[in-house]
Design an enzyme around this catalytic site. Sequence first.
Site, PDB file in Angstrom:
ATOM      1  N   ASP A   1       2.389 -51.718 -15.977  1.00 14.99           N
ATOM      2  CA  ASP A   1       2.477 -52.873 -16.881  1.00 14.99           C
ATOM      3  C   ASP A   1       3.917 -53.134 -17.328  1.00 14.99           C
ATOM      4  O   ASP A   1       4.203 -53.233 -18.530  1.00 14.99           O
ATOM      5  CB  ASP A   1       1.589 -52.685 -18.115  1.00 14.99           C
ATOM      6  CG  ASP A   1       0.207 -52.163 -17.773  1.00 14.99           C
ATOM      7  OD1 ASP A   1      -0.356 -52.621 -16.761  1.00 14.99           O
ATOM      8  OD2 ASP A   1      -0.322 -51.308 -18.519  1.00 14.99           O
TER       9      ASP A   1
ATOM     10  N   VAL B   1      -6.639 -56.295 -29.391  1.00 13.93           N
ATOM     11  CA  VAL B   1      -5.247 -56.486 -29.809  1.00 13.93           C
ATOM     12  C   VAL B   1      -4.301 -55.551 -29.037  1.00 13.93           C
ATOM     13  O   VAL B   1      -3.691 -54.639 -29.595  1.00 13.93           O
ATOM     14  CB  VAL B   1      -5.080 -56.342 -31.330  1.00 13.93           C
ATOM     15  CG1 VAL B   1      -5.895 -57.403 -32.048  1.00 13.93           C
ATOM     16  CG2 VAL B   1      -5.491 -54.962 -31.824  1.00 13.93           C
TER      17      VAL B   1
ATOM     18  N   GLU C   1      -6.043 -60.480 -18.640  1.00 12.04           N
ATOM     19  CA  GLU C   1      -5.199 -59.742 -19.582  1.00 12.04           C
ATOM     20  C   GLU C   1      -3.726 -59.867 -19.196  1.00 12.04           C
ATOM     21  O   GLU C   1      -3.347 -60.636 -18.318  1.00 12.04           O
ATOM     22  CB  GLU C   1      -5.620 -58.275 -19.613  1.00 12.04           C
ATOM     23  CG  GLU C   1      -5.433 -57.543 -18.303  1.00 12.04           C
ATOM     24  CD  GLU C   1      -5.861 -56.084 -18.384  1.00 12.04           C
ATOM     25  OE1 GLU C   1      -6.431 -55.681 -19.412  1.00 12.04           O
ATOM     26  OE2 GLU C   1      -5.624 -55.343 -17.414  1.00 12.04           O
TER      27      GLU C   1
END
Length: 471
Positions: free
Chosen positions: A37, A162, A217
Site C-alpha cells: 500500500d 476509518v 478501498e
Amino acid sequence: MKRLWLVLLALLCLTGGALAESGEMPVPKFKDVSVHDPSVIRADDGTYYIFGSHMTAAKSADLIQWTMISRDAGSGCTLVENVQEQMKEALQYAKTTTFWAPDVQKLSDGRYYLYYCTCKGDSPLSMLGVAVSDSPEGPYENLGVFLKSGYAGYDANNLPNVVDPCVFFDKEGRLWMVYGSYSGGVYILEMNPDTGFPLENQGYGKKLLGKNHARIEGPYVLYSPDTDYYYLFLSFGGLNADDGYNVRVCRSRNPDGPYEDALGQQMIQCGGRPGTFFNDPDYEGYGVKLLGGYCFESIPSDTNQFRLAYRSPGHNSAYYDAETGRYFLIFHTRFAGSGESFKVRVHQMMMNEDGWPVVLPQRYAGETPDPVPAEKQTGLYKVILHERDINKTEHVSRLVTLNADGTVRGDLTGVWSCGADGVFHCELNGVSYTGCMTLALDSKEGVWVPCFTALDKTGAALWGSHAAHEE
C-alpha cells in the site's frame, strides 16, 4: 532537449546501466522493495519516500532504486520510537499489534504528518490518528487519534471503515483527507492545515462512493493542473494474489466531488446492493480501469522466456512533478506462482485527449514522454486488453502488427495512427481507443521499445509494447 540530457545524465550517474540495444538510453539497474500500500511523498531535497502498511517505508532518489528504511511495526520500526506504546490507544481499540495503510503530508508548519490507522481486519473495528516529525524519516511523535469505526451499533453498510487515509491540498490551498475501505464506502473530510486534524463538526464527512461492503478501498486524490480535474484513484477487488485487485480512477472539478467515470456515471451510485457482501458484479461496471493483473507473454524471438505475470496490482498512490510535468503511479503487485509476496512498481502516466490518465505498460526506467519517430512506430506488438472486469487471473497479451499503411493485422484487426505529438489513436475489432505512444524499457528483455497506452470510451485500458526483437 536540455531536460532530456539532464535525465540521461542523472540515469548514468545513478544507475550506471549499460546502453540499450538501440544505443539511445541507458538501461538502469532496478532495486526493488516490499512496501504494501505505498503512499508517496517527495521531500525538499528531492528524495522520494513511500510509506506502507505495518510501518514499512522506503526511499529513492530516482523512483528506480529503492532502499528500505523501516521494516515492520515491531522491532524493525524506525519511523516511531516505541511504536507499540505511543500508538497504544489505536492498537488496543482495533485489537491488533500492527498498522494498515498510512499517508504522510507536509503541512503549513514545514513538518511532516503521518496519518496512521489500525484495523481488526475481520470487522471495521478501526481507528485513525496522526503523528508529526521534522523529518520524513522520523521519528514521529503521536498527536492522538481523531476517528473510529466499528463500535457497538455501528452501521457498517453505510458508514466507513476509518482506514486508508490520503491527505492532500487542493488548488486553493485547502487541506482534505479522503479515506475508507469496504464497509460503507469512501468518505472525505476537510482538514485544518495548521493542526493536521479535521475541522470540527463534520462527523465522518461527505460520502463519495461505496456501500454494503463493496470491495473498494485505497482512495488517493491527485490534482492535474493540465486538465483542472481532481482524480480519485481506487482499488477494486481483493488484495490477495488470486483476488483481483485492480486500479481504477474517476474525476471531479471539485476535491470533494461529485466524482464520475468515463461513462458519466456518478460514483456515489457505485456500491453493493442491500443485503449483499463482496458482490463484485454490482460495482465492477464503475470507474476507469487503468490496470489489473496482466502478462506480456514471451514470443520465440525473446531472449528471456520466463513468464512474468502480474497479479492483483493495486493500492496505489500518484505523484505529479511540477518541474517536468510528468505523472507517476506507484503501487504494489503480486506475481503468478509467487504466493502472496509482493513488490513496489512505478509506472509513468500521461494524459490522453479526453483528459484521462493512461499508464505506460512498462515500469518506469527514466524515460521522458517524447514522441516516437515515425519509422520506429510500426512492427509487431504485444497487446493487453485490460477490460473492465475484476480479473482474478492475468489478462494475457495478443500479437498484432501496426503496418505503415495504417492498418492493424493479427489477433486483433483495425486501423491506427500516431501524430508527431505522440497522440495515438486506434480502432481494434470495432472499438476506438485514444492515448499516447512513447519509448519505454522492456525490462525483461533490457531493450527500449515503442509502447502505447490508451482508453476506450467506456474506460477500459489498452496497452501495447513493441516486440524487443522482430520475429
